[in-house]
Every structure is written in C-alpha cells, then in structure tokens.
Design an enzyme around this catalytic site. Structure first.
Site, PDB file in Angstrom:
ATOM      1  N   ASP A 246       0.882  -1.282   0.169  1.00 13.42           N
ATOM      2  CA  ASP A 246       0.026   0.068  -0.300  1.00 13.42           C
ATOM      3  C   ASP A 246       0.630   1.300   0.010  1.00 13.42           C
ATOM      4  O   ASP A 246       2.001   1.300   0.013  1.00 13.42           O
ATOM      5  CB  ASP A 246      -1.175   0.008   1.330  1.00 13.42           C
ATOM      6  CG  ASP A 246      -2.069   0.263   1.155  1.00 13.42           C
ATOM      7  OD1 ASP A 246      -2.212   1.437   0.075  1.00 13.42           O
ATOM      8  OD2 ASP A 246      -3.487   0.271   1.875  1.00 13.42           O
TER       9      ASP A 246
ATOM     10  N   ASP B 179     -10.559   1.510  -3.483  1.00 15.54           N
ATOM     11  CA  ASP B 179     -11.358   1.156  -2.123  1.00 15.54           C
ATOM     12  C   ASP B 179     -12.875   1.245  -2.164  1.00 15.54           C
ATOM     13  O   ASP B 179     -12.954   1.239  -0.920  1.00 15.54           O
ATOM     14  CB  ASP B 179     -10.794   2.319  -0.786  1.00 15.54           C
ATOM     15  CG  ASP B 179      -8.938   1.864  -0.588  1.00 15.54           C
ATOM     16  OD1 ASP B 179      -9.276   1.197  -0.623  1.00 15.54           O
ATOM     17  OD2 ASP B 179      -8.952   2.977   0.244  1.00 15.54           O
TER      18      ASP B 179
HETATM   19  C1  GLA Z   1      -5.461   1.736   2.113  1.00 13.91           C
HETATM   20  C2  GLA Z   1      -6.257   0.421   1.516  1.00 13.91           C
HETATM   21  C3  GLA Z   1      -6.953  -0.280   1.806  1.00 13.91           C
HETATM   22  C4  GLA Z   1      -6.630  -0.517   3.016  1.00 13.91           C
HETATM   23  C5  GLA Z   1      -6.383   0.413   4.443  1.00 13.91           C
HETATM   24  C6  GLA Z   1      -5.331  -0.411   5.878  1.00 13.91           C
HETATM   25  O1  GLA Z   1      -6.611   2.480   2.054  1.00 13.91           O
HETATM   26  O2  GLA Z   1      -6.584   0.706   0.444  1.00 13.91           O
HETATM   27  O3  GLA Z   1      -7.774  -1.261   1.100  1.00 13.91           O
HETATM   28  O4  GLA Z   1      -5.379  -1.778   3.202  1.00 13.91           O
HETATM   29  O5  GLA Z   1      -5.249   0.994   3.509  1.00 13.91           O
HETATM   30  O6  GLA Z   1      -5.209   0.964   6.613  1.00 13.91           O
END
Ligand code: GLA
Length: 707
Positions: free
Chosen positions: A441, A505
C-alpha cells in the site's frame, strides 16, 4: 548524409519514420499492405506565407529549434547555456520491429538515443535517453516523448478521478491549443491517470480511429494533446520534474519512461484489446502459471481488530466459501491499533499475536489456501519507534514543517540506511514466514519531497522500484499487489514488478461499474482486484443485493472484502455461488478478448469476454439507473465467430419481479429467457438479443457457447 525511411510493421498498425538528417515520424496508422519508402514524398509540405521560409518538422524530439512553436519535447540548459538543442541523426539500427536511433547536437553537447519498438499486438513502446557530453551538468526541465497524430484526431478522452472514484472518463473537442494533464502527487494518482486518447470525433467502443497512449511511470507526469496553429496534432507524455529536480552529469543518460501507444481503426475496443495483448505477452508475469486465486481480504471485515483465534475462524469460513488466498490486512504489526501510529515499525504485534504469525499461516495453508499480508513500507507515522529513532528519515525539505496525510509522512528511500532498514524488515517478513502474496500500500501523496535540500520525487519513485525489484529477486515466488488508497498507483511500469492492482477502496457495486470499466481501457481483468463487499458498502453506505455485488466482481480478479462470520447464511450462500461462478468462467475472463458494448442508453453498461477460440462468451449487462426508455435495446454481442451456432444461456439474473400487473417495470420476459435458443454468431453480433427490462442497480449475466 543518407535519406532513409524506415517502417515498423505489425498486422494492424504501421509506423513510418524518416531518419535523416533528423528523425520524424511520418505515419502512425493502419497497417500498409503496399508501402514503398519513396511514397513518403507525397507528404512533402508546402511553405506557407507569413511564417518561416523553411519547413518546420515535428521531429522525434520535437525541438523548438526547428521552428516548432508548439510544446517542445525537450527543455533545459547548462546554467543558461546550451538551451535550444537541435539533433542530427548519427546512427540508426533496426532489429526486427525495434528501431534505435542515435542523434547528437555537438554544439549543445547532448546525445539523444531513441528506442521505438512495435509489438505484434500493434502497440508501440517508445522512450528517449538523453546523454550529457560536456563536463558541466545539463539541467533537465522537461524531457518528453512526442507522437504525431492524424489531423482528424480532434476529440480527446482522458480520465479524472479521486479517492474511491477512480478512472472516470471525460471527453472534449480539441480544435486549438492544448489539453494538458499534470500530476504532482508523487504517484500515478487517482486524479490524473497517465493516459490520453485522441480520435475521430464521436469515436465509440466499436467505431472510429483512436490513438491511445499510456505513460508507464508511477510518479509525477505531464501529458498533452496539442493542436498546432498549422493544424498538425500530436500527443506528448513525460515524467514531470519539480524545479531543479533533474540534471544529467557528464556521461550520464536520463531515460524517459516508456510511452505505450495503441492505434486502432476499430474504436476503443480495438485500442484496448491491443493493450491487453501487449501486457499479456510483454509485461504481466505471474510467478506460476496457475489460475488467479479467489481472495478474502480482512480489511473491511475486521479492520485493526486482529485476534488470531477469530482470524482462523474467518479462514475456516473463507475456505468453505471457495476462497483460495487469505490476506491479513493492516493491523498486524507492533502498536497498530488505528491509523494514527506504528507505520515504520515492521515487527509483529506480540500482544495481538503472542504465538507469532506462523500458527495463523499454517492454519490458512492447512485449509488449502495461500497466505497474504498487507504492508505500507514507504510510510512513517510520527507516532512510531522508527520516527523517534530516525526523525531525519522523513522525505522533506529542511526548514519546513510537513503536513501529515492519514496521520503519516513518507520515508526518504534515498537515504541508504532507511532503504536498507525496509529491505531488512520486508526480508524478515517474507523470509521468515510462508507468505505467498503481499498487498503493498501507499497512502500518502508526496509534498515537498526532498533529499539533501533538493526536490526528490523522481528519485523516490525510482527507489520504490528498486526496493520492489530487490524483494522480487529475493522472493520470486511472492506475488505483489499495487495498492495506493485503492487505485492511486496503477500503471504499466509498476506492473512489470507486481501482479495485481487494488482498483479502488470503493466496493460499492454501482461505483465499481464505472471504475472498472474505466480501468478496462488499459488493463485486462486478471490484474484488476475486484471484491464483493458488505451488503451495506463501507465507502458509500449504499446497499446492494448479493447478485449485483457478485456479478460486478466477476469480471476481474475476484475476492471478498468482509467478515464471512458476521453475515447470515443467505449472504454466505451468495459468496459461495459467485466464487464458484467466477472459477467456472475465469479461464475465459482472464485469457479472453474483452469487449465493451456501445449501448444507446447511458444508464446501461454492457461488456463481454469471448474466449480466444471463440467457443465461449460471457456477457454482462449492468443497469446503473432507471432506464431512459421503456424497452432496453437488444444486446449485440461482438467478437463471436459469424459462421458458428451459439447456445444462449441465462447464467445469472436479478430477482426479476413479474407481477403480471401494473406497478413494476416488466410484465413478460423476452422469449429466449423462457425457451432456450441457438443462433448464429453473425445474428448475435448484427441483430442481437432482446434484454429484459432491468431494475436500477441490477445486472444480468448471459453465456454463449458454441454448439
Ligand atoms: C488503504 C487501502 C485499503 C486498506 C487500508 C488499510 O486505504 O487502500 O484497502 O488496506 O489502507 O489501512
């Protein structure tokens, strides 16, 4: 010096380049079956009155020094000197469909190396290298790849977006001047996906000439569509440099990112299909040749609440639903109880996992699933042991306070100790544990990125690549997903070192329909993470049936993003059903040819995937809002074999309510839904299949199989 005209040819696309005395792309269009080099003489331009007395070519490097007057491909200087280069070709070599051109400017002391390769797919990959031949550094303000277009390419399509709403297409007619996309967020970004498409006005999925480009680069970028005052047009793309960021020392070469370009006279589908073919044969490299496993990712199920006993029960349930890879998301490392702290402290949280990670991993594996884990290595929370020990490791400019984003800063990967620390910690994670998959990420943009007082966004992106490359070499069996708050880092260069993208997301099926369609212009389904989320979407609070969520996740690399223990048996049955349906069809979905279907009603999105041998096809029609018309138009199914007979099967449909009375949208189903039919591919392509009237936020899945 010799006059040379060279051609790169593929089945669908050709490129013709004049190489001397300077290089110029004369043609980028449909494959020419009767070409001979002397033909290009017809393109010799007149000299118009009221401007220079000589011809002004749009050269390969688009130098201003030729009287271009449009946006040049190169800008820079040596303390104010050598600032208007003009290159002359000194060497040309062609190997197969790859051309390497070397050009020099003795006065400015610069050499330009250009690599232009046309793949069998019809995709052109092109980049330039700029070498400094003098002792003083040459300051690079801009270094771009420029591709001339046919003059008819008057309509431009690009993508805007934001967090939880990536890949939204928009269009404009460009008659004069330029349309520019600039990205300074330090990742390819949700907002400015690095791509531009130009085409004949009104180009559609099935029709029109389109020229699409994508810049393979995960950092700052600039893309431009230019309509010159003389009517000529070009597309241009480059890594964007912050002030003072880039200089080339003596003997050094700066390479542009690769620009990938796909021309098609078969509309946007033709362009995309060529890109997909290119990626499949040149860029996407899975460690093993096996089907893409169905995921369960814990994030929206449990967030930071990690209890190994509970997680193992989630894994039990996941396995029984048909999940093949189980991924523990954020929250497993020391002190990570919410998003305020602990990024940087890549040690297991022993309070949450007193027996280590291994029992959980072993449990997951004993259920026949692979194990994956989430990391965000490039980041640091102010509230972390790492920051307390190394406050100087933050990517910043001295003398300024950095704003946090999601309570975090970025680590300066140009500091060797910081880089090595991450390498060591990630190697511990991947070396000491049986990890098959990493969700990598990156949740904060780069603001005033600095190293030794200078802008360092470009260098940071390169160090990120180096870190991932090193880990990829050390752990070649591990798959990586590129995630950046969802789809903030999606491009072809990062795809050379990862295997999947977290598209967004946002698991809201309605939003996902447009996000995923936007992504499909450049990426095939097997690298697009698409998960079934909760009944009530966490990002939007919208609620959708399991059928709509399941079908929406079907045309990607499928997964679940939820806690399977926290739902009722009916929901679970839905997960089981759609995971099984995906597995049944994933061979077609992940290897077939994708078609977006033009529909007259903008509230209807239709797409299909047809197997390479044209034996099977899978079509989905998603109704996003109330249909504009009382009847939905027939679905024309492209890509089938005209002379073959196909059996049409209804594979999945919403719970269509036929009341037989007034009050709802439909009284009687189309006949084929009640009596099975077999018809020719030609008929399905040309005349189509009547669709039922779909309710808003529902979808229908139709299969065709050759008999
Ligand atoms: C980001 C990612 C999510 C998740 C969160 C975890 O927002 O896009 O999918 O993994 O971090 O903190």
């Amino acid at each position: 010096m010799q006059e040379a005209v060279l051609r790169l040819a593929s089945e669908t696309v050709d490129v013709v380049i004049k190489t001397h005395p300077f290089a110029e792309i004369l043609y980028w269009g449909p494959h020419l079956r009767h070409f001979s080099p002397q033909d290009v003489a017809t393109l010799s331009r007149p000299i118009a009155n009221g401007r220079l007395d000589v011809d002004s070519p749009v050269t390969l490097m688009a130098e201003l020094a030729h009287g271009l007057f449009g946006a040049p491909g190169i800008e820079g200087h040596r303390q104010g000197l050598d600032g208007s280069p003009r290159f002359r070709t000194v060497a040309v070599s062609q190997q197969g469909q790859t051309l390497t051109l070397t050009a020099e400017d003795d006065t400015a002391g610069l050499r330009l190396t250009s690599e232009i390769a046309l793949d069998d797919s019809g995709v052109l990959a092109i980049r330039h290298g700029l070498t400094n031949l003098k002792s003083q550094p040459w300051q690079v303000d801009r270094l771009a790849v420029t591709l001339p277009l046919a003059e008819c390419a008057r309509e431009v399509m690009a993508f805007h977006g934001r967090w939880i709403r990536e890949f939204q297409p928009h269009r404009l007619l460009l008659e004069h001047d330029s349309f520019v996309i600039e990205n300074r967020r330090g990742r390819s970004s949700h907002e400015h996906f690095p791509a531009l498409i130009s085409g004949t006005p009104g180009f559609s999925e099935m029709h029109g000439d389109v020229w699409g480009v994508h810049l393979g680069w995960s950092g700052n970028h600039r893309l431009r569509a230019e309509a010159k005052t003389d009517g000529r047009r070009y597309l241009q793309a480059e890594a964007l440099y912050l002030p003072g960021e880039m200089a080339v020392a003596e003997g050094e070469t700066l390479w542009t990112p690769y620009l990938y370009a796909s021309y098609s006279n078969q509309g946007l589908n033709g362009m995309s299909q060529q890109f997909h073919r290119y990626l499949r044969s040149n860029i996407i490299r899975f460690p093993e040749n096996k089907p893409r496993p169905v995921h369960l990712n814990t994030w929206e199920g449990i967030y930071f609440n990690h209890d190994p006993e509970y997680i193992m029960r989630m894994a039990d349930e996941a396995a029984s639903l048909g999940v093949e890879r189980f991924i523990i998301d954020d929250g497993w490392f020391k002190g990570r109880n919410d998003d305020h702290a602990a990024l940087g402290d890549w040690y297991l949280d022993e309070q949450k996992y007193p027996n280590g990670l291994t029992p959980v991993i072993n449990h997951v594996k004993s259920l026949g699933m692979e194990f994956g884990i989430w990391v965000e290595p490039e980041m640091i929370n102010p509230d972390s042991d790492l920051y307390r020990a190394h406050p100087d490791w933050v990517l910043a400019l001295p003398g300024y306070e950095q704003a946090t984003g999601r309570h975090q800063w970025v680590l300066n990967l140009n500091i060797p100790a910081a880089f090595n620390y991450l390498l060591e910690r990630m190697s511990w994670l991947l070396g000491e544990h049986a990890v098959d998959y990493v969700k990598w990420d990156m949740n904060r943009e780069l603001v005033q990125p600095g190293h030794n007082g200078r802008a360092a966004a470009d260098a940071q992106t390169r160090q990120f690549y180096r870190l991932l490359d090193t880990l990829g070499e050390r752990f070649p069996h591990v798959e990586f997903e590129s995630c950046s708050s969802g789809g903030g880092r999606i491009d072809y260069e990062v795809l050379t070192r990862c295997h999947r993208f977290w598209a967004s997301d946002n698991n809201d099926a309605l939003e996902r329909n447009t996000i995923q369609r936007g992504m499909s212009y450049f990426f095939p389904p097997e690298v697009m993470g698409a998960h079934i989320g909760h009944h009530k979407c966490h990002a939007t609070f919208r609620q959708h049936s399991i059928a709509f969520r399941g079908l929406t996740a079907l045309f990607g690399h499928m997964g679940l993003e939820l806690d399977p223990l926290a739902v009722d048996e009916q929901e679970r049955e839905g997960y089981r059903h759609y995971a099984a349906l995906h597995k049944q069809w994933r061979e077609v979905i992940h290897h077939g040819t994708q078609w977006r279907v033009d529909m007259p009603d903008s509230t209807t999105l239709a797409q299909g995937i047809v197997s390479q041998d044209q034996r099977q096809g899978l079509f989905i029609v998603s109704q996003l809002a109330m249909p504009d018309y009382t009847l939905m138009m027939p679905l024309r199914m492209p890509g089938l074999a005209a002379n073959a007979q196909y059996r049409i099967t209804l594979l999945d449909h919403p719970n269509i309510r036929l009341t037989g009375e007034g009050g709802h949208t439909m009284r009687k189903l189309p006949a084929w839904m009640e009596t099975p039919q077999t018809v020719s591919g030609e008929w399905l392509m040309q005349a189509g299949l009547a669709l039922p009237v779909l309710d808003p936020e529902t979808a229908i899945l139709i299969g065709v199989e050759r008999v």
